[in-house]
Design a protein around this motif. Structure first.
Motif, short mmCIF file in Angstrom:
data_model
loop_
_atom_site.label_atom_id
_atom_site.label_comp_id
_atom_site.label_asym_id
_atom_site.label_seq_id
_atom_site.Cartn_x
_atom_site.Cartn_y
_atom_site.Cartn_z
N UNK A 57 55.02 21.89 2.52
CA UNK A 57 56.06 22.68 3.57
C UNK A 57 57.08 23.44 2.84
N UNK A 58 57.18 23.33 1.59
CA UNK A 58 58.31 24.12 0.60
C UNK A 58 57.86 25.46 0.51
N UNK A 59 56.64 26.08 0.75
CA UNK A 59 56.29 27.20 0.87
C UNK A 59 56.27 27.99 -0.77
N UNK A 60 56.11 27.00 -1.67
CA UNK A 60 56.09 27.19 -3.03
C UNK A 60 54.81 26.93 -3.87
N UNK A 61 54.85 27.15 -4.98
CA UNK A 61 53.55 26.95 -5.72
C UNK A 61 53.53 25.38 -6.27
N UNK A 62 54.37 24.59 -5.54
CA UNK A 62 54.33 23.14 -6.00
C UNK A 62 52.92 22.22 -5.78
N UNK A 63 52.35 22.54 -4.49
CA UNK A 63 51.10 21.94 -4.24
C UNK A 63 50.14 22.20 -5.42
N UNK A 64 50.11 23.38 -6.09
CA UNK A 64 49.13 24.00 -7.00
C UNK A 64 49.37 23.19 -8.26
N UNK A 65 50.59 23.16 -8.74
CA UNK A 65 51.49 22.52 -9.85
C UNK A 65 50.86 20.82 -9.69
N UNK A 66 51.40 20.24 -8.42
CA UNK A 66 50.92 18.63 -8.40
C UNK A 66 49.19 18.45 -8.38
N UNK A 67 48.56 19.30 -8.00
CA UNK A 67 47.03 19.29 -8.13
C UNK A 67 46.44 19.58 -9.51
N UNK A 68 47.21 20.36 -10.05
CA UNK A 68 47.15 20.51 -11.73
C UNK A 68 47.41 19.34 -12.54
N UNK A 69 48.54 18.72 -12.20
CA UNK A 69 48.89 17.52 -12.91
C UNK A 69 47.82 16.51 -12.61
N UNK A 70 47.39 16.16 -11.34
CA UNK A 70 46.32 15.24 -10.97
C UNK A 70 45.06 15.59 -11.76
N UNK A 71 44.71 16.75 -11.57
CA UNK A 71 43.57 17.01 -12.18
C UNK A 71 43.37 16.65 -13.72
N UNK A 72 44.37 17.48 -14.45
CA UNK A 72 44.52 17.12 -15.94
C UNK A 72 44.61 15.73 -16.30
N UNK A 73 45.40 14.76 -15.50
CA UNK A 73 45.56 13.43 -15.78
C UNK A 73 44.30 12.88 -15.83
N UNK A 74 43.60 13.06 -14.46
CA UNK A 74 42.25 12.22 -14.29
C UNK A 74 41.47 12.75 -15.27
#
Length: 172
Positions: A57-74
Motif C-alpha cells: 500500500x506504500x506504492x514504493x519498492x518496499x515489497x521487493x526489498x522485503x521479498x529480497x530479504x526473505x529470499x536471501x535469508x531462506x
C-alpha cells in the motif's frame, strides 16, 4: 534491510493517506518492530505474505526489498544446512570406505592364516613340502573334506589347484 524498510515506512506514513497505517505501524513502526517482523517472516512466526501486504500500500519498492530479504535469508539458511549435510555425508562415506578397506584386509589376513593352517594339516611328515599323496590322504579323511568345505573348495578344485601349484610336475 530493517533500517531501509523502517525508514521508508516512516516517511510514507507521514506523507500519504492511502496507506494501511495500523498494519504498517504494528509490523514496521520502528527498527525493533521491523527486525522482529523480518525474524518472524523467515522463521515461520508469521506468514511473509501477511507482512508484505501492508507494504504494497506504500506504492514504493518496499515489497521487493522485503521479498529480497526473505529470499536471501531462506536461501542462505538452506545453503548452510545443505553444506552441513553434505559435509557430514562425505565424512560418513570416508569412514565407510575406511571400514570396507579394513574389513577386506582383515578377511585377507584371516584367509591367509586359514590356508597356512590348511597346508600345515596336509604336511603330515612336517618337512615343509607337500606331496600329492599327502593331499589325497588329507582329502579322504573326514576332517580334510570338512576343512575344504569350510574354505568353500571342492575336492576337484583342490586337485586342480595342486596341478597349477606343481609347476615342475614333481608331485611336491
Amino acid at each position: 534491510f530493517a533500517v531501509l524498510i523502517t525508514q521508508d515506512v516512516t516517511l510514507t506514513m507521514g506523507s500519504s493517506a492511502a496507506v494501511d497505517r495500523e498494519r504498517l505501524r504494528d509490523n514496521f513502526g520502528n527498527l525493533g518492530v521491523t527486525s522482529y517482523s523480518l525474524y518472524k517472516a523467515i522463521l515461520g512466526g508469521q506468514s511473509w505474505g501477511e507482512l508484505v501486504d501492508p507494504l504494497t500500500t506504500t506504492g514504493s519498492f518496499l515489497p521487493a526489498v522485503f521479498l529480497a530479504y526473505v529470499t536471501l535469508a531462506v536461501i542462505g539458511v538452506l545453503n548452510v544446512v545443505n553444506s552441513i549435510f553434505i559435509e557430514s555425508a562425505m565424512k560418513t562415506a570416508d569412514k565407510f570406505r575406511e571400514l570396507a578397506v579394513m574389513e577386506t584386509k582383515i578377511s585377507r589376513e584371516s584367509n591367509t592364516r586359514r590356508i597356512q593352517q590348511f597346508f600345515r594339516e596336509i604336511d603330515v611328515d612336517g618337512n615343509g613340502t607337500l606331496t600329492v599323496e599327502e593331499l589325497e590322504t588329507f582329502l579322504q579323511q573326514d576332517v580334510g573334506s570338512l576343512w575344504m568345505e569350510s574354505l568353500g573348495v571342492t575336492e576337484s578344485e583342490a586337485k586342480t589347484l595342486w596341478k597349477v601349484m606343481d609347476s615342475d610336475g614333481s608331485g611336491e
